[in-house]
Design a protein around this motif. Structure first.
Motif, mmCIF file in Angstrom:
data_model
loop_
_atom_site.group_PDB
_atom_site.id
_atom_site.type_symbol
_atom_site.label_atom_id
_atom_site.label_comp_id
_atom_site.label_asym_id
_atom_site.label_seq_id
_atom_site.Cartn_x
_atom_site.Cartn_y
_atom_site.Cartn_z
ATOM 1 N N LEU A 1 0.838 -1.193 0.000
ATOM 2 C CA LEU A 1 0.000 0.000 0.000
ATOM 3 C C LEU A 1 0.876 1.247 0.000
ATOM 4 O O LEU A 1 1.892 1.304 0.700
ATOM 5 N N PRO A 2 0.505 2.278 -0.765
ATOM 6 C CA PRO A 2 1.320 3.506 -0.775
ATOM 7 C C PRO A 2 1.198 4.242 0.549
ATOM 8 O O PRO A 2 0.145 4.231 1.194
ATOM 9 N N GLU A 3 2.282 4.857 0.941
ATOM 10 C CA GLU A 3 2.280 5.624 2.185
ATOM 11 C C GLU A 3 1.769 7.036 1.907
ATOM 12 O O GLU A 3 2.007 7.611 0.848
ATOM 13 N N PHE A 4 1.050 7.589 2.891
ATOM 14 C CA PHE A 4 0.597 8.967 2.794
ATOM 15 C C PHE A 4 1.718 9.882 3.254
ATOM 16 O O PHE A 4 2.295 9.677 4.324
ATOM 17 N N PRO A 5 2.036 10.925 2.498
ATOM 18 C CA PRO A 5 3.063 11.868 2.946
ATOM 19 C C PRO A 5 2.511 12.793 4.022
ATOM 20 O O PRO A 5 1.302 13.023 4.122
ATOM 21 N N ALA A 6 3.399 13.324 4.835
ATOM 22 C CA ALA A 6 2.995 14.258 5.883
ATOM 23 C C ALA A 6 2.525 15.565 5.255
ATOM 24 O O ALA A 6 3.107 16.036 4.276
ATOM 25 N N PRO A 7 1.466 16.182 5.784
ATOM 26 C CA PRO A 7 1.038 17.493 5.286
ATOM 27 C C PRO A 7 2.154 18.520 5.410
ATOM 28 O O PRO A 7 2.935 18.499 6.374
ATOM 29 N N ALA A 8 2.220 19.422 4.465
ATOM 30 C CA ALA A 8 3.316 20.395 4.415
ATOM 31 C C ALA A 8 3.295 21.376 5.577
ATOM 32 O O ALA A 8 4.322 21.952 5.922
ATOM 33 N N ASP A 9 2.119 21.567 6.195
ATOM 34 C CA ASP A 9 2.036 22.568 7.261
ATOM 35 C C ASP A 9 2.347 21.999 8.642
ATOM 36 O O ASP A 9 2.256 22.714 9.637
ATOM 37 N N TYR A 10 2.738 20.740 8.718
ATOM 38 C CA TYR A 10 3.087 20.159 10.028
ATOM 39 C C TYR A 10 4.415 20.730 10.496
ATOM 40 O O TYR A 10 5.384 20.786 9.732
ATOM 41 N N LYS A 11 4.469 21.136 11.753
ATOM 42 C CA LYS A 11 5.647 21.768 12.326
ATOM 43 C C LYS A 11 6.177 20.952 13.499
ATOM 44 O O LYS A 11 5.466 20.117 14.056
ATOM 45 N N PRO A 12 7.429 21.198 13.915
ATOM 46 C CA PRO A 12 7.934 20.530 15.126
ATOM 47 C C PRO A 12 7.063 20.849 16.331
ATOM 48 O O PRO A 12 6.539 21.955 16.460
ATOM 49 N N MET A 13 6.908 19.860 17.205
ATOM 50 C CA MET A 13 6.146 20.023 18.439
ATOM 51 C C MET A 13 7.065 19.790 19.629
ATOM 52 O O MET A 13 7.946 18.922 19.601
ATOM 53 N N SER A 14 6.844 20.563 20.682
ATOM 54 C CA SER A 14 7.609 20.375 21.913
ATOM 55 C C SER A 14 7.312 19.007 22.511
ATOM 56 O O SER A 14 6.152 18.585 22.575
ATOM 57 N N ILE A 15 8.338 18.315 22.984
ATOM 58 C CA ILE A 15 8.111 17.001 23.595
ATOM 59 C C ILE A 15 7.450 17.134 24.960
ATOM 60 O O ILE A 15 7.006 16.132 25.531
ATOM 61 N N THR A 16 7.348 18.357 25.487
ATOM 62 C CA THR A 16 6.608 18.583 26.726
ATOM 63 C C THR A 16 5.332 19.383 26.482
ATOM 64 O O THR A 16 4.731 19.910 27.412
ATOM 65 N N LEU A 17 4.916 19.475 25.236
ATOM 66 C CA LEU A 17 3.586 19.931 24.838
ATOM 67 C C LEU A 17 3.195 21.329 25.325
ATOM 68 O O LEU A 17 2.004 21.605 25.490
ATOM 69 N N GLU A 18 4.167 22.211 25.514
ATOM 70 C CA GLU A 18 3.802 23.589 25.847
ATOM 71 C C GLU A 18 3.012 24.243 24.717
ATOM 72 O O GLU A 18 2.286 25.216 24.944
ATOM 73 N N ASP A 19 3.136 23.693 23.506
ATOM 74 C CA ASP A 19 2.460 24.278 22.344
ATOM 75 C C ASP A 19 1.112 23.614 22.059
ATOM 76 O O ASP A 19 0.482 23.902 21.041
ATOM 77 N N LEU A 20 0.641 22.746 22.948
ATOM 78 C CA LEU A 20 -0.685 22.152 22.817
ATOM 79 C C LEU A 20 -1.551 22.635 23.978
ATOM 80 O O LEU A 20 -1.236 22.367 25.138
ATOM 81 N N PRO A 21 -2.640 23.359 23.703
ATOM 82 C CA PRO A 21 -3.489 23.841 24.789
ATOM 83 C C PRO A 21 -4.119 22.685 25.571
ATOM 84 O O PRO A 21 -4.594 21.717 24.974
#
Length: 229
Positions: free
Chosen positions: A1-21
């Motif tokens: 099965l073909p793999e789906f590529p990541a959306p272009a607007d995905y950005k790095p996320m903090s591993i301690t999630l300060e950037d997720l409300p």
């Protein structure tokens, strides 16, 4: 099965999630584990309206964190519960040390949190890996456990019957190489019907792989996968 590529607007996320409300204010409990000073994140949500005098603890699964209990928190607090939602060490907004992870440490840290909050007895709810933690908690601290609720918990079968043991280094290398498609397909397993709003969890997991801290966090995840195994 073909793999789906990541959306272009995905950005790095903090591993301690300060950037997720998170849906409610997050506090931190300082702990020392294996000689390392760490902080355990948690939400302590008061009841909405008249209190029923009871507290409930919501324990997250391996691929999630306290934030995903948002709907459950709302239902429980409207019923008068005080709701305590920890991020275990190594997860969510908590510290990510490279230490020996065990179910008993997770249960013991949860108990320390309840003691700090002055809660002597609570209903313990665990999902997936959190069900394993909740079970260990109930066995270890029956006097603190009013009710035990297990939601799609894992650990009821022996993983060795389905797949062979891998060394921690092998598990780490596999975690380090996680692709967007692997993350997407893995996340879809949790939902009966996939909806666009669930994409945020894929965005978080893939964003971690883009972070400069990903090698350390990949090892933390590998160590916790070994606990589950």
């Amino acid at each position: 099965l073909p793999e789906f590529p990541a959306p272009a607007d995905y950005k790095p996320m903090s591993i301690t999630l300060e950037d997720l409300p998170y849906p409610h204010p997050v506090s931190f409990l300082p702990l020392t584990m294996y000689g390392q000073d760490v902080r355990m994140a948690y939400m302590d949500v008061p009841p909405e309206g008249p209190a029923n005098g009871r507290a409930v603890v919501l324990l997250h699964g391996m691929n999630f964190f306290g934030e995903y209990w948002v709907g459950t928190i709302d239902v429980l607090r409207k019923e008068g519960f005080r709701v305590v939602v920890p991020d275990q060490i190594g997860f969510g907004r908590s510290s990510k040390p490279i230490v020996p992870y065990t179910l008993h440490d997770m249960a013991a840290n949860t108990r320390k949190l309840l003691q700090t909050l002055g809660i002597s007895r609570a209903d313990i709810v665990g999902h997936s890996m959190g069900g394993m933690v909740a079970t260990r908690f109930a066995f270890s601290y029956p006097e603190t456990t009013a009710h035990l609720v297990l939601v799609n918990m894992i650990g009821l079968t022996d993983a060795r019957l389905q797949r062979p043991w891998r060394s921690t280094d092998e598990v780490y290398k596999a975690a380090l190489a996680r692709s967007y498609d692997e993350i997407l397909q893995g996340m879809k397993r949790y939902f009966v019907q996939w909806k666009p709003e669930y994409e945020k969890y894929v965005r978080v997991h893939y964003g971690w792989t883009l972070s400069a801290d990903w090698p350390r966090f990949a090892m933390v995840r590998a160590l916790n996968q070994q606990v589950i195994y």
